[in-house]
Scaffold this active site. Structure first.
Site, mmCIF file in Angstrom:
data_model
loop_
_atom_site.group_PDB
_atom_site.id
_atom_site.type_symbol
_atom_site.label_atom_id
_atom_site.label_comp_id
_atom_site.label_asym_id
_atom_site.label_seq_id
_atom_site.Cartn_x
_atom_site.Cartn_y
_atom_site.Cartn_z
ATOM 1 N N SER A 51 0.884 -1.341 -0.153
ATOM 2 C CA SER A 51 -0.066 0.025 0.124
ATOM 3 C C SER A 51 0.858 1.161 -0.050
ATOM 4 O O SER A 51 1.680 1.519 -0.802
ATOM 5 C CB SER A 51 -0.871 -0.057 1.092
ATOM 6 O OG SER A 51 -1.779 0.981 1.299
ATOM 7 N N HIS B 198 -7.628 -5.381 -1.121
ATOM 8 C CA HIS B 198 -6.409 -4.583 -0.863
ATOM 9 C C HIS B 198 -5.340 -5.390 -0.252
ATOM 10 O O HIS B 198 -4.322 -5.601 -0.523
ATOM 11 C CB HIS B 198 -6.481 -3.427 -0.301
ATOM 12 C CG HIS B 198 -5.571 -2.323 -0.075
ATOM 13 N ND1 HIS B 198 -4.724 -2.201 -1.336
ATOM 14 C CD2 HIS B 198 -5.015 -1.404 1.008
ATOM 15 C CE1 HIS B 198 -3.681 -1.268 -0.963
ATOM 16 N NE2 HIS B 198 -4.039 -0.768 0.322
ATOM 17 N N ASP C 14 -0.007 -4.011 -4.191
ATOM 18 C CA ASP C 14 -1.012 -3.041 -4.339
ATOM 19 C C ASP C 14 -0.654 -1.604 -3.970
ATOM 20 O O ASP C 14 -1.353 -1.140 -2.961
ATOM 21 C CB ASP C 14 -2.412 -3.636 -3.479
ATOM 22 C CG ASP C 14 -3.769 -2.958 -4.226
ATOM 23 O OD1 ASP C 14 -3.627 -3.325 -5.450
ATOM 24 O OD2 ASP C 14 -4.728 -3.148 -3.682
#
Length: 401
Positions: free
Chosen positions: A81, A196, A108
């Protein structure tokens, strides 16, 4: 290896520790757990700004390691992230000193504030210039800026889009998740950010199976026409060594490019990719819905969701596809499946048609195939499929409609 957590995360998170231990079980190496909890626990826009500060600090630490004898080629940074962009900012510091990291894996990479260069300059986020190899796993992308925590466009040398790079199997992501997350105390609540978080879970599993030859691998393939062809099930090439690429930790062994693959809904996420196809009957009624096809297996459940849209009252037979990963043995002579159909109205633009939408679907054939040329089929003209489950057996013997 350097492991970098994301927003609201911590270097002592159970998932991060599990990833480090898994890597250490694989090889004799050093693992650096970057803990920027204080910088990542503030408001999201502040945490975004902190990625540059934390990245610069990490870059200084990596410079010290290199000056003490560590080769930059041997440094592999893994960022989840916002952590992926921290890795990119650290790499910028090294590039200014004419050094390039060996590898960065972006799990991601975060999308909000990073989606377009107009909001975030390339040097302030992860891109392909930041290491000799930048590989990225995209699991929660979206064309809508209010939805999807991850970047949907390729940004690395190798970009993987499991299940098309959007909602992952086993997840029911909240629509407009980026907006909804601001009403939650925890940005990465599993009910909001399930897809996610899946990027990290997939990568850890790829480490676990990297040294076991008989274990399932995350084999991926290119789709020249992009994610749309994968999601429609029209991109399903047979296995070839020429296109051999594996998502996750072993991604440094294969060719560069953009790749797609299917994964399962629960651990282990790796499975054998299968494509389910249905052939509608001639003169089918107006139809808009999803046909669900479930493989009945002893060691797991696999459900194909095949979107069927027939906007005209009379149609010639059409074929629809969907790709999923399963544990079905490729040597099986027969596969038992259950099928049911649910009407949806989201694709109907002409509201006057709604009353004409059929609640059933008429099928001529059902097929399941793998990438090795094996095929199972069921043929029987005008089979009626409705909301109740229908059980059929597909065999590897040829059939005609």
């Amino acid at each position: 290896m350097v492991i970098i957590h994301g927003y609201k995360g911590s270097g002592s998170d159970a998932g991060a520790i599990a990833g480090a231990n898994t890597f250490l079980d694989l090889m004799d190496a050093n693992v650096l757990m970057l803990d920027w909890t204080r910088g990542a626990s503030s408001a999201y826009n502040v945490a975004v700004a902190n990625t540059e500060l934390v990245g610069r600090q990490l870059g200084l630490l990596l410079m010290d390691m290199i000056n003490l004898g560590t080769s930059p080629n041997e440094i592999h940074a893994v960022g989840f992230s916002l952590g992926a962009h921290v890795a990119g900012c650290a790499a910028e510091h090294l590039k200014r000193n004419h050094l390039l990291l060996g590898r960065i894996t972006g799990l991601d990479p975060a999308s909000p504030f990073f989606r377009h260069h107009i909001f975030r300059e390339p040097w302030r986020k992860l891109d392909a210039s930041d290491a000799k190899l930048v590989d990225v796993i995209h699991t929660d992308g979206s064309e809508d800026f209010a939805d999807g925590f991850g970047l949907f466009k390729p940004i690395g040398h190798v970009d993987f889009f499991p299940n098309g790079g959007k909602e992952q199997p086993g997840c029911v992501d909240v629509k407009n998740s980026v907006v909804m997350s601001h009403f939650k105390e925890n940005f990465l609540d599993k009910d909001i950010a399930c897809s996610h978080i899946r990027a990290w879970q997939l990568f850890v599993e790829s480490i676990q199976t990297a040294h076991v030859s008989h274990q399932c691998k995350f084999d991926a393939w290119p789709c020249p026409q992009g994610a749309i062809s994968f999601l429609r099930g029209t991109c399903f090439p047979q296995e070839t060594s020429e296109w051999s690429q594996e998502m996750g930790f072993p991604a440094d062994r294969g060719p560069l490019g953009i790749y797609f693959l299917a994964t399962r809904a629960e651990p282990p996420f790796c499975g054998k990719p299968l494509r389910a196809s249905i052939v509608t009957s001639d003169d089918a009624p107006i139809t808009s819905g999803i046909l669900y096809l479930k493989l009945l297996q002893t060691d797991g459940t696999t459900i194909f969701k095949i979107r069927c849209y027939l906007p005209k009252r009379k149609n010639t037979s059409l074929t629809f596809h969907n790709i999923a990963a399963a544990t079905a043995a490729e040597t099986s002579e027969a596969i038992t499946v259950s099928i049911w159909y649910r009407t949806t109205l989201s694709e109907i633009s002409d509201k006057s048609q709604i009353s004409q939408i059929s609640t059933i679907l008429f099928l001529n054939a059902v097929y399941i195939e793998d990438r090795k040329g094996n095929r199972w089929q069921y043929c029987s003209g005008n089979v009626t499929i409705g909301p109740d489950e229908l059980f059929v057996i597909l065999t590897n013997k040829s059939c005609t409609i």
